[in-house]
Scaffold this motif. Structure first.
Motif, PDB file in Angstrom:
ATOM      1  N   GLY A 201       0.736  -1.394  -0.155  1.00 57.26           N
ATOM      2  CA  GLY A 201       0.097  -0.026   0.082  1.00 57.26           C
ATOM      3  C   GLY A 201       1.138   1.188  -0.119  1.00 57.26           C
ATOM      4  O   GLY A 201       1.718   1.457  -0.681  1.00 57.26           O
ATOM      5  N   PRO A 202       0.692   2.087   1.138  1.00 63.45           N
ATOM      6  CA  PRO A 202       1.739   3.192   1.040  1.00 63.45           C
ATOM      7  C   PRO A 202       3.161   2.778   1.618  1.00 63.45           C
ATOM      8  O   PRO A 202       3.787   3.743   1.594  1.00 63.45           O
ATOM      9  CB  PRO A 202       1.081   4.082   2.078  1.00 63.45           C
ATOM     10  N   PHE A 203       3.045   1.609   1.934  1.00 61.29           N
ATOM     11  CA  PHE A 203       4.413   1.029   1.989  1.00 61.29           C
ATOM     12  C   PHE A 203       4.478  -0.342   1.691  1.00 61.29           C
ATOM     13  O   PHE A 203       3.434  -1.139   1.366  1.00 61.29           O
ATOM     14  CB  PHE A 203       4.792   1.073   3.472  1.00 61.29           C
ATOM     15  N   SER A 204       5.493  -1.046   1.655  1.00 60.80           N
ATOM     16  CA  SER A 204       5.638  -2.420   1.319  1.00 60.80           C
ATOM     17  C   SER A 204       6.469  -3.051   2.163  1.00 60.80           C
ATOM     18  O   SER A 204       7.506  -2.539   2.841  1.00 60.80           O
ATOM     19  CB  SER A 204       6.348  -2.647  -0.037  1.00 60.80           C
ATOM     20  N   MET A 205       6.042  -4.199   2.568  1.00 56.37           N
ATOM     21  CA  MET A 205       6.460  -4.988   3.946  1.00 56.37           C
ATOM     22  C   MET A 205       6.319  -6.433   3.673  1.00 56.37           C
ATOM     23  O   MET A 205       5.298  -6.689   3.308  1.00 56.37           O
ATOM     24  CB  MET A 205       5.834  -4.568   5.400  1.00 56.37           C
ATOM     25  N   ASN A 206       7.359  -7.358   4.018  1.00 53.99           N
ATOM     26  CA  ASN A 206       7.272  -8.467   3.913  1.00 53.99           C
ATOM     27  C   ASN A 206       7.875  -9.257   5.243  1.00 53.99           C
ATOM     28  O   ASN A 206       8.950  -8.923   5.542  1.00 53.99           O
ATOM     29  CB  ASN A 206       8.023  -9.232   2.716  1.00 53.99           C
ATOM     30  N   VAL A 207       7.425  -9.757   5.978  1.00 52.13           N
ATOM     31  CA  VAL A 207       7.582 -10.369   7.251  1.00 52.13           C
ATOM     32  C   VAL A 207       7.382 -11.728   7.429  1.00 52.13           C
ATOM     33  O   VAL A 207       6.448 -12.232   7.095  1.00 52.13           O
ATOM     34  CB  VAL A 207       6.736  -9.654   8.527  1.00 52.13           C
ATOM     35  N   ILE A 208       8.614 -12.547   7.811  1.00 51.92           N
ATOM     36  CA  ILE A 208       8.487 -14.141   7.675  1.00 51.92           C
ATOM     37  C   ILE A 208       8.962 -14.523   9.071  1.00 51.92           C
ATOM     38  O   ILE A 208       9.843 -14.207   9.657  1.00 51.92           O
ATOM     39  CB  ILE A 208       9.333 -14.687   7.031  1.00 51.92           C
ATOM     40  N   TYR A 209       8.022 -15.158   9.637  1.00 51.86           N
ATOM     41  CA  TYR A 209       8.382 -15.585  11.130  1.00 51.86           C
ATOM     42  C   TYR A 209       8.428 -17.249  11.064  1.00 51.86           C
ATOM     43  O   TYR A 209       7.771 -17.633  10.248  1.00 51.86           O
ATOM     44  CB  TYR A 209       7.075 -15.368  12.135  1.00 51.86           C
ATOM     45  N   GLN A 210       9.225 -17.668  11.896  1.00 53.91           N
ATOM     46  CA  GLN A 210       9.485 -19.159  11.998  1.00 53.91           C
ATOM     47  C   GLN A 210       9.476 -19.679  13.019  1.00 53.91           C
ATOM     48  O   GLN A 210       9.673 -18.850  14.361  1.00 53.91           O
ATOM     49  CB  GLN A 210      11.104 -19.479  11.752  1.00 53.91           C
TER      50      GLN A 210
END
Length: 144
Positions: A67-76
């Motif tokens: 959206g107004p930002f891009s974010m990718n978060v991966i949790y293990q």
């Protein structure tokens, strides 16, 4: 005096989340002319049997926001079947597959809110989910 606190009964899953870590995080502010572009959220998950012990499965949740930002978060995380439980690997994998989002989404939600605050962006709080209805909906989609 009436009792103000009632006991909340806790029923444990035979599968327990025993470890969680932030596996990957990327985030960037987008220069946009639109004051409030729509925000899209995508969740994907998978699991891998541990090479260490057959009682453990590593789980991963990937949350992508755009959206107004891009974010990718991966949790293990690591799930373990309780030692006193009888199980077969297929049933264990199926139960873990259903638990990945409920187990790891709270960690991703907190990470997203804190990261956006540190970037001085408007804080987007991911909605809480109805776990039982989510499980039901996903089983219906997969034809089970």
């Amino acid at each position: 005096m009436p009792e103000l606190w009632k006991n909340y009964e806790i029923v444990r899953y035979s599968t327990q989340l025993i470890d969680v870590r932030l596996f990957s995080l990327s985030c960037a502010f987008k220069e946009t002319q639109d004051e409030s572009p729509p925000l899209s959220v995508n969740l994907s998950n998978h699991y891998e049997f541990s090479a260490v012990t057959e009682n453990d499965i590593d789980i991963f949740l990937n949350v992508t926001l755009d959206g107004p930002f891009s974010m990718n978060v991966i949790y293990q995380g690591m799930c373990r079947i309780q030692e006193d439980q009888e199980f077969d690997k297929e049933q264990f994998a199926e139960s873990v597959q259903d638990l990945i989002v409920p187990f790891l989404l709270p960690y991703a939600r907190e990470c997203i809110a804190n990261t956006l605050a540190r970037m001085q962006l408007p804080i987007y709080t991911m909605p809480t989910i109805d776990i039982l209805q989510t499980l039901l909906a996903n089983h219906q989609e997969s034809g089970e």
